[in-house]
Design a protein around this motif. Structure first.
Motif, mmCIF file in Angstrom:
data_model
loop_
_atom_site.group_PDB
_atom_site.id
_atom_site.type_symbol
_atom_site.label_atom_id
_atom_site.label_comp_id
_atom_site.label_asym_id
_atom_site.label_seq_id
_atom_site.Cartn_x
_atom_site.Cartn_y
_atom_site.Cartn_z
ATOM 1 N N THR A 34 -52.474 27.220 9.341
ATOM 2 C CA THR A 34 -51.143 26.889 9.849
ATOM 3 C C THR A 34 -50.588 27.958 10.779
ATOM 4 O OG1 THR A 34 -49.997 27.835 7.931
ATOM 5 C CG2 THR A 34 -50.562 25.487 7.828
ATOM 6 N N LYS A 35 -51.203 29.136 10.797
ATOM 7 C CA LYS A 35 -50.747 30.187 11.717
ATOM 8 C C LYS A 35 -50.905 29.753 13.172
ATOM 9 C CE LYS A 35 -51.544 34.053 8.613
ATOM 10 N NZ LYS A 35 -52.346 35.260 8.351
ATOM 11 N N ASP A 36 -51.865 28.873 13.422
ATOM 12 C CA ASP A 36 -52.111 28.382 14.772
ATOM 13 C C ASP A 36 -51.666 26.939 14.963
ATOM 14 O OD1 ASP A 36 -53.330 30.820 15.444
ATOM 15 O OD2 ASP A 36 -55.267 30.128 14.679
ATOM 16 N N LEU A 37 -50.913 26.412 14.017
ATOM 17 C CA LEU A 37 -50.480 25.016 14.073
ATOM 18 C C LEU A 37 -48.963 24.936 14.088
ATOM 19 C CD1 LEU A 37 -52.947 23.543 11.419
ATOM 20 C CD2 LEU A 37 -53.022 23.161 13.884
ATOM 21 N N PRO A 38 -48.430 23.835 14.635
ATOM 22 C CA PRO A 38 -46.965 23.656 14.600
ATOM 23 C C PRO A 38 -46.499 23.351 13.182
ATOM 24 C CG PRO A 38 -48.025 21.700 15.499
ATOM 25 C CD PRO A 38 -49.109 22.729 15.306
ATOM 26 N N GLN A 39 -45.196 23.451 12.965
ATOM 27 C CA GLN A 39 -44.647 23.099 11.660
ATOM 28 C C GLN A 39 -45.020 21.657 11.344
ATOM 29 O OE1 GLN A 39 -40.463 23.766 11.220
ATOM 30 N NE2 GLN A 39 -40.442 23.056 9.117
ATOM 31 N N LEU A 40 -45.421 21.419 10.115
ATOM 32 C CA LEU A 40 -45.873 20.091 9.715
ATOM 33 C C LEU A 40 -44.739 19.074 9.820
ATOM 34 C CD1 LEU A 40 -48.222 18.425 8.583
ATOM 35 C CD2 LEU A 40 -47.409 18.991 6.296
ATOM 36 N N SER A 41 -45.060 17.963 10.451
ATOM 37 C CA SER A 41 -44.135 16.834 10.518
ATOM 38 C C SER A 41 -44.982 15.565 10.557
ATOM 39 C CB SER A 41 -43.243 16.924 11.758
ATOM 40 O OG SER A 41 -43.985 16.623 12.919
ATOM 41 N N LEU A 42 -44.340 14.433 10.497
ATOM 42 C CA LEU A 42 -45.073 13.177 10.493
ATOM 43 C C LEU A 42 -45.330 12.627 11.896
ATOM 44 C CD1 LEU A 42 -43.479 11.408 7.401
ATOM 45 C CD2 LEU A 42 -45.639 12.665 7.551
ATOM 46 N N SER A 43 -45.043 13.418 12.915
ATOM 47 C CA SER A 43 -45.313 12.924 14.277
ATOM 48 C C SER A 43 -46.818 12.867 14.496
ATOM 49 C CB SER A 43 -44.656 13.833 15.323
ATOM 50 O OG SER A 43 -45.461 14.959 15.581
ATOM 51 N N LYS A 44 -47.243 11.886 15.275
ATOM 52 C CA LYS A 44 -48.670 11.691 15.513
ATOM 53 C C LYS A 44 -49.304 12.908 16.174
ATOM 54 C CE LYS A 44 -48.865 6.691 15.713
ATOM 55 N NZ LYS A 44 -49.232 5.518 16.495
ATOM 56 N N ALA A 45 -48.588 13.530 17.088
ATOM 57 C CA ALA A 45 -49.137 14.692 17.788
ATOM 58 C C ALA A 45 -49.397 15.844 16.815
ATOM 59 C CB ALA A 45 -48.192 15.139 18.897
ATOM 60 N N VAL A 46 -48.452 16.084 15.926
ATOM 61 C CA VAL A 46 -48.620 17.176 14.961
ATOM 62 C C VAL A 46 -49.731 16.826 13.968
ATOM 63 C CG1 VAL A 46 -47.492 18.411 13.058
ATOM 64 C CG2 VAL A 46 -46.268 18.025 15.201
ATOM 65 N N MET A 47 -49.762 15.602 13.514
ATOM 66 C CA MET A 47 -50.806 15.186 12.574
ATOM 67 C C MET A 47 -52.193 15.315 13.215
ATOM 68 S SD MET A 47 -49.212 14.611 9.843
ATOM 69 C CE MET A 47 -49.986 13.542 8.681
ATOM 70 N N ARG A 48 -52.301 14.991 14.486
ATOM 71 C CA ARG A 48 -53.585 15.151 15.204
ATOM 72 C C ARG A 48 -53.990 16.610 15.279
ATOM 73 N NH1 ARG A 48 -51.571 11.672 19.372
ATOM 74 N NH2 ARG A 48 -51.991 9.568 18.719
ATOM 75 N N ARG A 49 -53.030 17.497 15.487
ATOM 76 C CA ARG A 49 -53.334 18.934 15.546
ATOM 77 C C ARG A 49 -53.887 19.417 14.207
ATOM 78 N NH1 ARG A 49 -50.357 22.527 18.857
ATOM 79 N NH2 ARG A 49 -51.692 24.074 17.871
ATOM 80 N N TYR A 50 -53.259 18.985 13.127
ATOM 81 C CA TYR A 50 -53.753 19.386 11.808
ATOM 82 C C TYR A 50 -55.151 18.807 11.564
ATOM 83 C CZ TYR A 50 -49.599 21.738 10.090
ATOM 84 O OH TYR A 50 -48.590 22.648 9.892
ATOM 85 N N ALA A 51 -55.322 17.524 11.859
ATOM 86 C CA ALA A 51 -56.624 16.891 11.654
ATOM 87 C C ALA A 51 -57.693 17.514 12.550
ATOM 88 C CB ALA A 51 -56.519 15.389 11.924
ATOM 89 N N GLY A 52 -57.285 18.048 13.679
ATOM 90 C CA GLY A 52 -58.229 18.672 14.599
ATOM 91 C C GLY A 52 -58.560 20.111 14.269
ATOM 92 N N SER A 53 -57.851 20.694 13.315
ATOM 93 C CA SER A 53 -58.097 22.083 12.934
ATOM 94 C C SER A 53 -59.250 22.140 11.934
ATOM 95 C CB SER A 53 -56.844 22.704 12.307
ATOM 96 O OG SER A 53 -57.175 23.936 11.703
ATOM 97 N N ARG A 54 -60.355 22.746 12.340
ATOM 98 C CA ARG A 54 -61.532 22.841 11.463
ATOM 99 C C ARG A 54 -61.195 23.591 10.173
ATOM 100 N NH1 ARG A 54 -66.067 26.147 10.602
ATOM 101 N NH2 ARG A 54 -67.958 24.959 10.204
ATOM 102 N N LEU A 55 -60.498 24.715 10.285
ATOM 103 C CA LEU A 55 -60.167 25.512 9.109
ATOM 104 C C LEU A 55 -59.256 24.736 8.155
ATOM 105 C CD1 LEU A 55 -60.488 28.220 7.681
ATOM 106 C CD2 LEU A 55 -58.528 29.065 8.979
ATOM 107 N N TRP A 56 -58.289 24.011 8.695
ATOM 108 C CA TRP A 56 -57.388 23.236 7.853
ATOM 109 C C TRP A 56 -58.154 22.127 7.128
ATOM 110 C CZ3 TRP A 56 -55.235 18.447 6.973
ATOM 111 C CH2 TRP A 56 -54.070 18.445 6.198
ATOM 112 N N ARG A 57 -59.082 21.467 7.845
ATOM 113 C CA ARG A 57 -59.893 20.408 7.217
ATOM 114 C C ARG A 57 -60.777 20.972 6.113
ATOM 115 N NH1 ARG A 57 -61.274 18.957 12.504
ATOM 116 N NH2 ARG A 57 -63.424 19.498 11.996
#
Length: 153
Positions: A34-57
């Motif tokens: 999450t240090k390299d990700l935006p604050q979590l929200s339900l927006s599609k763009a933010v959800m895509r960023r989280y899903a695209g983060s290898r470390l987060w997955r």
């Protein structure tokens, strides 16, 4: 037989240690991501960023996989054994944090890790035998295999 029951209890203890460690480490990996990700929200763009983060997955898979290991362990042994043993996950997390996050463990924290691990071994060695339920155990092992397949992808 007593040997099969003892083996099932040992497997339950192993799965508990593995699951608790994976669960805790998974949360640390997600937090690091999450240090390299935006604050979590339900927006599609933010959800895509989280899903695209290898470390987060990887953190998410470790967290969920740990929960599945604990579920399997609970199908093999009583909660009175599984819950105390799961506490060693915090000790493993302390060691992981020392090496992965470069956090320094103080002498009393190192002693705490040793005591927690010794307690886990003690609980595992003195556990009462639990007559397993083969269908529940096989279902749990099936879940673990399915999880392993997903994680391997």
């Amino acid at each position: 037989s007593a040997l099969a029951t003892r083996s099932m209890t040992a497997l339950a203890v192993f799965l508990t240690v593995l699951g608790s460690a994976a669960n805790n480490i998974g949360k640390v990996l997600q937090k690091e991501a999450t240090k390299d990700l935006p604050q979590l929200s339900l927006s599609k763009a933010v959800m895509r960023r989280y899903a695209g983060s290898r470390l987060w997955r990887i953190g998410l898979l470790a967290d969920v996989g740990g929960a599945l290991c604990l579920l399997a362990a609970l199908s093999m042994a009583p909660v009175s054994l599984i819950q105390p043993v799961s506490g060693c996950g915090m000790a493993i997390l302390a060691v992981f944090s020392h090496f992965y996050l470069r956090e320094e463990l103080q002498a009393n924290e190192r002693a705490g890790v040793v005591v927690a691990m010794a307690g886990t071994v003690g609980v595992g060695l003195t556990a009462e035998l639990f007559e397993d339920s083969l269908p529940a155990t096989l279902a749990s092992l099936g879940l673990l295999c399915g999880y392993g397949g997903v994680f391997a992808l």
